[in-house]
Write an enzyme that holds these catalytic residues in place. Sequence first.
Site, PDB file in Angstrom:
ATOM      1  N   ASP A  61     -20.635 -10.863 -19.765  1.00 46.66           N
ATOM      2  CA  ASP A  61     -20.722 -10.934 -18.209  1.00 46.66           C
ATOM      3  C   ASP A  61     -22.454 -10.840 -18.038  1.00 46.66           C
ATOM      4  O   ASP A  61     -22.690 -12.154 -17.322  1.00 46.66           O
ATOM      5  CB  ASP A  61     -20.383  -9.521 -17.502  1.00 46.66           C
ATOM      6  CG  ASP A  61     -18.954  -9.494 -17.741  1.00 46.66           C
ATOM      7  OD1 ASP A  61     -18.097 -10.467 -18.169  1.00 46.66           O
ATOM      8  OD2 ASP A  61     -18.428  -8.229 -17.702  1.00 46.66           O
TER       9      ASP A  61
ATOM     10  N   HIS B 266       7.979  -7.768  -3.821  1.00 49.07           N
ATOM     11  CA  HIS B 266       6.506  -8.184  -4.171  1.00 49.07           C
ATOM     12  C   HIS B 266       6.785  -9.543  -5.066  1.00 49.07           C
ATOM     13  O   HIS B 266       6.952  -9.641  -6.114  1.00 49.07           O
ATOM     14  CB  HIS B 266       5.980  -7.309  -5.200  1.00 49.07           C
ATOM     15  CG  HIS B 266       5.497  -5.942  -4.405  1.00 49.07           C
ATOM     16  ND1 HIS B 266       4.284  -5.685  -3.988  1.00 49.07           N
ATOM     17  CD2 HIS B 266       6.108  -4.822  -4.127  1.00 49.07           C
ATOM     18  CE1 HIS B 266       4.277  -4.622  -3.581  1.00 49.07           C
ATOM     19  NE2 HIS B 266       5.657  -3.878  -3.582  1.00 49.07           N
TER      20      HIS B 266
ATOM     21  N   GLU C 288       4.297 -11.495  -6.123  1.00 51.25           N
ATOM     22  CA  GLU C 288       3.325 -11.571  -7.217  1.00 51.25           C
ATOM     23  C   GLU C 288       3.731 -10.902  -8.610  1.00 51.25           C
ATOM     24  O   GLU C 288       2.919 -11.332  -9.683  1.00 51.25           O
ATOM     25  CB  GLU C 288       2.071 -10.927  -6.697  1.00 51.25           C
ATOM     26  CG  GLU C 288       2.032  -9.222  -6.387  1.00 51.25           C
ATOM     27  CD  GLU C 288       2.869  -8.862  -4.951  1.00 51.25           C
ATOM     28  OE1 GLU C 288       3.431  -9.635  -4.549  1.00 51.25           O
ATOM     29  OE2 GLU C 288       2.553  -7.439  -4.857  1.00 51.25           O
TER      30      GLU C 288
ATOM     31  N   GLY D 278       0.913  -1.232   0.026  1.00 52.69           N
ATOM     32  CA  GLY D 278       0.039   0.160   0.045  1.00 52.69           C
ATOM     33  C   GLY D 278       0.966   1.133   0.064  1.00 52.69           C
ATOM     34  O   GLY D 278       1.979   1.154   0.068  1.00 52.69           O
TER      35      GLY D 278
ATOM     36  N   CYS E 235       5.431  -5.929   1.535  1.00 51.46           N
ATOM     37  CA  CYS E 235       5.772  -4.543   1.601  1.00 51.46           C
ATOM     38  C   CYS E 235       4.799  -3.875   2.760  1.00 51.46           C
ATOM     39  O   CYS E 235       5.437  -4.079   3.870  1.00 51.46           O
ATOM     40  CB  CYS E 235       5.283  -4.156   0.143  1.00 51.46           C
ATOM     41  SG  CYS E 235       6.100  -2.355  -0.077  1.00 51.46           S
ATOM     42  N   TYR E 236       3.959  -2.779   2.360  1.00 54.25           N
ATOM     43  CA  TYR E 236       3.182  -2.374   3.577  1.00 54.25           C
ATOM     44  C   TYR E 236       2.871  -3.365   4.659  1.00 54.25           C
ATOM     45  O   TYR E 236       2.960  -2.956   5.718  1.00 54.25           O
ATOM     46  CB  TYR E 236       1.785  -1.378   2.980  1.00 54.25           C
ATOM     47  CG  TYR E 236       1.309  -0.605   4.150  1.00 54.25           C
ATOM     48  CD1 TYR E 236       1.742   0.605   4.437  1.00 54.25           C
ATOM     49  CD2 TYR E 236       0.044  -1.243   4.704  1.00 54.25           C
ATOM     50  CE1 TYR E 236       1.361   1.091   5.492  1.00 54.25           C
ATOM     51  CE2 TYR E 236      -0.432  -0.373   5.717  1.00 54.25           C
ATOM     52  CZ  TYR E 236      -0.125   0.694   5.950  1.00 54.25           C
ATOM     53  OH  TYR E 236      -0.524   1.280   7.120  1.00 54.25           O
TER      54      TYR E 236
ATOM     55  N   LYS F 156     -12.406 -11.707 -15.610  1.00 51.72           N
ATOM     56  CA  LYS F 156     -13.103 -11.723 -16.941  1.00 51.72           C
ATOM     57  C   LYS F 156     -12.608 -13.153 -17.382  1.00 51.72           C
ATOM     58  O   LYS F 156     -13.691 -13.717 -17.948  1.00 51.72           O
ATOM     59  CB  LYS F 156     -12.344 -10.767 -17.829  1.00 51.72           C
ATOM     60  CG  LYS F 156     -13.053 -10.379 -19.117  1.00 51.72           C
ATOM     61  CD  LYS F 156     -14.209  -9.596 -18.853  1.00 51.72           C
ATOM     62  CE  LYS F 156     -14.968  -9.151 -20.104  1.00 51.72           C
ATOM     63  NZ  LYS F 156     -16.252  -8.648 -19.899  1.00 51.72           N
TER      64      LYS F 156
END
Length: 511
Positions: free
Chosen positions: A223, A165, A167, A52, A79-80, A367
Amino acid sequence: KIIIIDFGSQYSQLIARRIREMEVYCEIVPLIDIEKIKNGEEKLKGIIFSGGPASVYEKGAPTVNPEVFNLNLPILGICYGMQLITHLNGGKVEKADSREFGKAVLEVENNDNPLFTGVKKSSNIWMSHNDHITELPTGFEIIAKTDSSIAAITNNNGIYALQFHPEVVHSECGTQILENFVFNICKCEKNWKISSFITEKTKSIKETVGDEHVLLALSGGVDSSVAAVLINNAIGHQLTCMFVDTGLLRKDEGKKVLEYYKKHFDLNIVFVDAKDRFLNKLKGVDEPEAKRKIIGNEFIEVFNEEIRKLKGQEGAKFLAQGTIYPDVIESQSIKGPSHTIKSHHNVGGLPEDLQFELLEPLKELFKDEVRKVGHELGLPDTIIKRHPFPGPGLGIRVIGEVTPDKVKILQEADDIFITELIEKGLYDKVDQAFVTLLPVKTVGVMGDQRTYEYVAAIRSVNTIDFMTATWSKLPYEFLEEVSNKIINKVNGINRIVYDISSKPPGTIEWE
Ligand code: XMP
């Protein structure tokens, strides 16, 4: 499941993706309810604190109830998230002299740690932070470093924290580290499958809806189509779908959508023919924003009028929407966790006296996951892999004043282009393609006759997020064929141009 507490990182969705790719269900939440976790109402295997932009030592910085550390659940701070774990457990976080941004080398101190199983002793990672840890929290030890900072810590009792990170793709062993957390530490099982999602959703829709009625606005897009079929499978004709033909749809769209859904899914569809209303309102208007406003307002009016009629008949209690996960996250971070109907949905302008409960069965999905559900439910690729179509439809693709004649010309030309793309196997290779009709007439010659007709522009783009786009490098021969076909078959167009502008500085649509 795993939950990710979102502290405002641009990467939170990416963490969720990585975990779902491991076939483990995971959700992003703005806050947690400790009581629900304690009394077993919320069954969790582990918690991730996201990154964040804030600094933990600032007033008003996002935080968590420190009780979370007493739940006996594995926690991974990123991180944060790491700084917050440190801050709340007696350590110290301070502003670093220089910010660390970009590639760094991770040096793992101990590969026996379950978080680092299979992780190289030394590997590239992605850093992005201003603050760093200057004093370890009580009971924690360092398990990895970079040359300028503490990269990973643990209390050896289920709580882990990373400064980098894992990810993002630039973190070489990032996926391995997340897998280690999910499987070695949280002991999750691989059970997040599209088929189990469908089974569970069908059951929960039945339970939620009971004997009540549900309304859904069907647009023909991915959708809303997937939502309609999923709900229809669960409750059959307790679902009524409403399809509004604005007269600004693609060629035969209304007819095709209706026929298809009725035939294959036995959907109960109310077809609203509002063509004249829209085209009348657009008479004499040529300014793009004015056209957009008119179309948007008219849609809400038609929808509300029709819904009142239906509500009178059936007393529908629920309004179903094809909201998907990115929409949910967007509205959460803007409005907080409260449940409000978003303005960017077609039903954003519902009057207050029409009280509905929302039914949003796809709101946990990305999606591509929605597409997989659609596929599993038997929807054809022609619906699942459709290019996006703007809400205002052909109203913003007939440049300048919209008239019924121009709409008809455009529908024909667009249909030729799209059909050719599909036939030549190019439709799935581009992300959005269409024709735009220009308010310009030029001179041509057909046979021995002089013609004086409109110019149409072909547009095709490749893009990942529709925020930036490049024009598709379609083969010349293909463009030539499309151009010939349109000019020969569509009365009213005698010249085709190909739009070779990127976004930015152009936009995808012309208006
Ligand atoms: P632009 O033209 O801004 O378009 O580059 C980006 C993407 O958004 C679609 N678009 C819309 N979609 N309502 C929508 O639902 C709208 O008013 C609208 N305007 C543009 C456009 O087709 C492209 O995919």
